[in-house]
Design a protein around this motif. Sequence first.
Motif, PDB file in Angstrom:
ATOM      1  N   HIS A   6      -1.423  -0.258 -12.151  1.00 10.73           N
ATOM      2  CA  HIS A   6      -2.719   0.407 -12.295  1.00 10.73           C
ATOM      3  C   HIS A   6      -3.836  -0.623 -12.142  1.00 10.73           C
ATOM      4  N   HIS A   8      -7.911  -1.376  -9.977  1.00  7.13           N
ATOM      5  CA  HIS A   8      -9.032  -0.858  -9.182  1.00  7.13           C
ATOM      6  C   HIS A   8      -9.703  -2.030  -8.464  1.00  7.13           C
ATOM      7  N   GLU A  96      -6.368   8.701 -11.607  1.00 10.10           N
ATOM      8  CA  GLU A  96      -6.151   8.996 -13.002  1.00 10.10           C
ATOM      9  C   GLU A  96      -6.960  10.206 -13.429  1.00 10.10           C
TER      10      GLU A  96
HETATM   11 ZN   LIG Z   1      -8.064   2.898 -14.555  1.00  8.04          ZN
END
Ligand SMILES: [Zn+2]
Length: 270
Positions: A6, A8, A96
């Motif tokens: 996970h 970004h 998400e």
């Molecule tokens: Zn996140």
Amino acid sequence: MLFDTHCHPYLSEKQSEKEVLESIKNSSFPNLILCVGTKIETSQKCKETSKNYDFAFASVGIHPCETLEYVWQEKERINELEIMLQNDKKIVAIGECWLDYYRLPPLIESKFEKQKIIDIQKTFFRLQIQLAHKYNLPLIIHNREAKEDILKILQEENFKNFVFHCYTEDREYAKKLLDFSPQCMISFSGILTFKNALWIQETAKYIPLKNILIETDSPYLSPAPERGTENHPQKVKFVLDKIKELRNENNELIEETIYQNSLDFFCLSH
Ligand SMILES: [Zn+2]
């Protein structure tokens, strides 16, 4: 072998997205990453990244804090996600999504009442469950102070293929999740390494190893000993080190199992 499940990269402020990705490419570390979308534009970015870099996979989704932007266009927006993921093997999850009650107070000043905001979030996550169902993809769940509602809706929808990302709840709640879905995943971030996160550490110590994933949620939540600096997928190793320190198991077994868990959960055949 490490998989940051996970991150970004497109949100990094200290480096460009390209610099983040090139440094992973040049060091071959971590071995794999999952770039997570938070709205239409960032989901599209993640899709492109996964096309340009072998080691990167993508998820498409709408984060609860972005849902107000899309009020009254729920179906259209979910359709856009659906078009993105069709015939794209590198999109391996939805999310998400789900609920964030923590960031509601400032939004109350918006034109919507608190209950209306919660209802909008709920509509979006039910639609994203249906999308995950339809394409048989796992769901990445974001939770801030909404754990009871999340479990309730998962039960109502009888949806079990999910990861609870950036886990910050206690061992008891993890047990409830695992009782409902023995195949669900609990993903630990840099928060696990924080000195005062004892209840999270207790969870990481006692839940079955087969249910554990690791992540950075970078550029946020840099783990100790680098807390306070910008986070990066390479720092996922600090999260793994903490799990090794907490658990009374062979270190190699821990590393291999967590890596294999990630491949299995996202249906990757590496
Ligand atoms: Zn996140």
